[in-house]
Structure formats: C-alpha cells, structure tokens
Design a protein around this motif. Structure first.
Motif, short mmCIF file in Angstrom:
data_model
loop_
_atom_site.label_atom_id
_atom_site.label_comp_id
_atom_site.label_asym_id
_atom_site.label_seq_id
_atom_site.Cartn_x
_atom_site.Cartn_y
_atom_site.Cartn_z
N UNK A 134 12.02 2.00 -7.97
CA UNK A 134 11.83 0.69 -7.35
C UNK A 134 12.17 0.70 -5.87
N UNK A 135 12.47 1.87 -5.30
CA UNK A 135 12.89 1.92 -3.91
C UNK A 135 11.73 1.73 -2.95
N UNK A 136 12.06 1.52 -1.70
CA UNK A 136 11.06 1.24 -0.69
C UNK A 136 10.15 2.44 -0.48
N UNK A 137 8.92 2.19 -0.02
CA UNK A 137 7.96 3.28 0.21
C UNK A 137 8.22 3.95 1.56
N UNK A 156 0.78 -1.23 0.00
CA UNK A 156 0.00 0.00 0.00
C UNK A 156 0.81 1.27 0.00
N UNK A 157 2.13 1.15 0.15
CA UNK A 157 2.97 2.34 0.22
C UNK A 157 3.38 2.85 -1.15
N UNK A 158 3.92 4.04 -1.17
CA UNK A 158 4.46 4.67 -2.38
C UNK A 158 5.81 5.28 -2.01
N UNK A 159 6.78 5.10 -2.90
CA UNK A 159 8.11 5.65 -2.67
C UNK A 159 8.39 6.83 -3.57
N UNK A 160 9.66 7.04 -3.84
CA UNK A 160 10.06 8.20 -4.62
C UNK A 160 9.56 8.16 -6.06
N UNK A 161 9.34 6.97 -6.58
CA UNK A 161 8.86 6.88 -7.95
C UNK A 161 9.63 5.89 -8.78
#
Length: 368
Positions: free
Chosen positions: A173-176, A166-171
C-alpha cells in the motif's frame, strides 16, 4: 530482500557532473560508428564470459542467487541474453527457473517476500520471456494482471489529478515511485502487453509528473532541468533533484510506452543526459551510490534511444558504448565479478546483483 528494491530507488546527489571525464578519447568518439572496435568487442566478449562463469559458480543448490527471486531472475537474464548464450537445455538455467516458479503465488505475483512484489514479479516476467518458452505464458499472463492491479488509479481512490495516479510502488500500500514503475513497464514491454492497454496512458501520467520539465509537467516543479526525480518533486537527497539513474529510467519508461523520440519529454530527458554525460559516476548522485544501477539503466536507455553517439552540451561527441564498455572492463574483478566498492547501499555490495546488472549492460553494449 527488503532493501533490494531500494536499489532501484537510486538516490540523488549534490555532486556536479564532470563532462570532461567522459571524453577520454574525443577523436575516437568523433569518428565512432555503430560498430565497436574489434579489439574492444573481443575484450567485452571475454569479460561477459568471465562474468557468466562467476555467476555460475555462485548458484545455490536450490537454483537461487542470493536467496532472492529478483537477483535470481537478473542472473538468469544476464546469461539468457548474452551474445555467447548457447542453445539447448542448460541445467543451471532450468534450476534457476524452477526456483522462480516455486515462488509463483495465487495472486499472480512471483516473489518470496511481500515487500518487493512488484520488483520481483517484474524481473521474473522479463526473464521468463527471455527463455522463449511458450510453457510460461500462463504464468506471465497472471503476473501481468498482478502488476496491472498494483497501478494506482480511480479504483484505489486516486483521481487523475493526484500526483500518485498511474504509479506503481513496491507492491503493497506504499506510495509509488518511478523506479518501481519503470521495472513494471519494462516487464510489460518484454511480455508484449497490448500497447492500447490503459496501463500505458496511466503510467505516462506519473512518468510525466516525475520529470522536472515545466514545459510538459502539469504540476509545478521545484527543479526545471528536464531530468527525472524518484517521484514527483521528490528525490532521496532533498528537493526534486534529477539524477542519472532516474533520468535513464524515465527516458526508458517514455520509450517503452511508445512515446516518439521527437516528443518534448523525450528530448528534454536526452538533453539532460547530454548536459550531464559521464560514465565515471551516477551523475548528480551522492558519491558512487547507485553507480551500477545507473550503468544498467543508462545502457538500456541509450540502446533503446538508438543513437551511437551522444554529443554533450560542449559539443564533444561520445561513443557511449565504447565509454561504458571500457569503464566496466576497468571495474571488473579478477574473478569475473563486479561490486560497488565505494558504496554498498541499496544492495550494491552484493556481487551477484551487481555482476548481473553489469552483464546486462554489456549485453546491450556488445550489440545483443
């Protein structure tokens, strides 16, 4: 621009909050209403005007501020949402919007860099919505789909039991992290994403796991105080420490997603704010790091929560609008700008960014 979004990933700290510093005038706070004192309101209006004048003088010939889609979008939003905003065409606004539109990509993102695509796209969407112009609807719709695609879920190999779900990261493939997710949720709220869209429920999974609240978190927490960390059981300064910037962002995220004020997650976050109330520092953060991010998120969170007074855990009532407004007045430079003089980390040494954040906070304080 690599570090711009790190501004949003404010650091935690070992510094204890100081409740007494926020209560500079307890009697005035106790008698506060939803209306600002007329003299203070006039002062804040002048500060907003001066800040806007500063920003207008900093715009580059190509319409940008700090050569950044993100900073440009924030500078435009600060002016578009100002109580002194004038109707009609404004060449400065048009130039800024043109710079943003020049960086619309085929995948729907709005960014001059791959690293900060979520942040840049989110703040650009919010600003385009603030123009009230229907002609940007297609760009906004494509940007919504781009942000939806960044959310980690089953399609990315993450089951609901995973801490990243459910998270979103920088945009990439990195972690949210909660900061990136909060900015995306603010953009979705500002652009009227369907409240029944699955994005909201998935986001709440990550938001809830980022809250240090054993009552509602389905994973074991290393800290149990009701505040929010940068991501589940992680803060930049060790362990899962809660701090002001992220707790305000977490509270906003819950409210954006339609969680009721009576929900225990909302109440736990608000109780953390009560227990750590201050406008002198970013509470529980190291020194003055992330101070203006906190001011911006705190003003938006308190405005969304809808209570003019915050009664701390010592029973002292604080008019948050008065307190934060006076604090921002004291920190404004003579040229109308704001900048973090104590810590330039996470781009808080850029007066274009910090002035934009401060003006957005003042717009909420002023009653926009």
């Amino acid at each position: 621009m690599t570090t711009l979004l790190c501004v949003l990933a404010l650091t935690a700290s070992l510094t204890a909050p100081t409740l007494a510093a926020a209560a500079t005038d307890e009697e005035a706070a106790a008698n506060a209403t939803t209306d600002l004192d007329p003299e203070l309101e006039a002062e804040l209006g002048r500060a907003i005007d001066l800040g806007i004048t500063y920003l207008r003088g900093q715009q580059a010939d190509d319409g940008a501020w700090s050569d950044s889609v993100g900073v440009t979008a924030l500078a435009l939003r600060a002016q578009l949402e100002s109580p002194q905003a004038m109707p009609g065409d404004d060449p400065m606004i048009e130039k800024g919007v043109a710079f943003i539109l020049k960086h619309v990509n085929d995948d729907g993102s709005i960014s001059e860099t791959n690293h900060n695509r979520n942040y840049n796209t989110a703040v650009a969407m919010t600003t385009l919505a603030a123009t009230g112009e229907p002609k940007y609807e297609a760009v906004i719709a494509d940007a919504q789909r781009f942000l939806q695609g960044l959310q980690l879920d089953e399609a990315d190999g993450y089951e609901p039991s995973h801490n990243y779900y459910g998270g979103i990261g920088y945009g990439g493939d990195e972690r949210p992290d909660l900061s990136n997710l909060y900015m995306a949720l603010e953009a979705m709220k500002a652009t009227d994403l369907d409240p029944d869209d699955p994005l909201w429920d998935k986001a709440l999974t990550f938001v809830t796991r980022s809250q240090n609240n054993s009552e509602t978190n389905d994973i074991e927490v290393s800290v149990d105080d009701g505040g929010f960390a940068y991501m589940p059981n992680y803060s930049p300064h060790g362990e899962g420490r809660s701090y002001g910037g992220m707790t305000s962002a977490g509270l906003l995220s819950l409210l954006f997603a339609g969680v009721d004020k009576t929900d225990p997650r909302v109440q736990a976050a608000y109780d953390w704010i009560r227990a750590n109330y201050t406008v002198e520092t970013n509470p529980n953060a190291t020194g003055k790091q992330g101070l203006f991010y906190y001011y911006n998120a705190f003003a938006k969170a308190m405005a969304a929560y809808g209570e003019p007074l915050v009664t701390d855990t010592d029973g002292v009532s604080h008019d948050w609008r008065r307190d934060l407004g006076k604090r921002l007045l004291a920190l404004q430079d003579a040229d109308g700008s704001w900048v973090n003089k104590d810590s330039s980390r996470w781009w808080e040494g850029d007066p274009n960014l910090v002035t934009s954040w401060s003006l957005i906070a003042l717009n909420h304080i002023h009653g926009r």
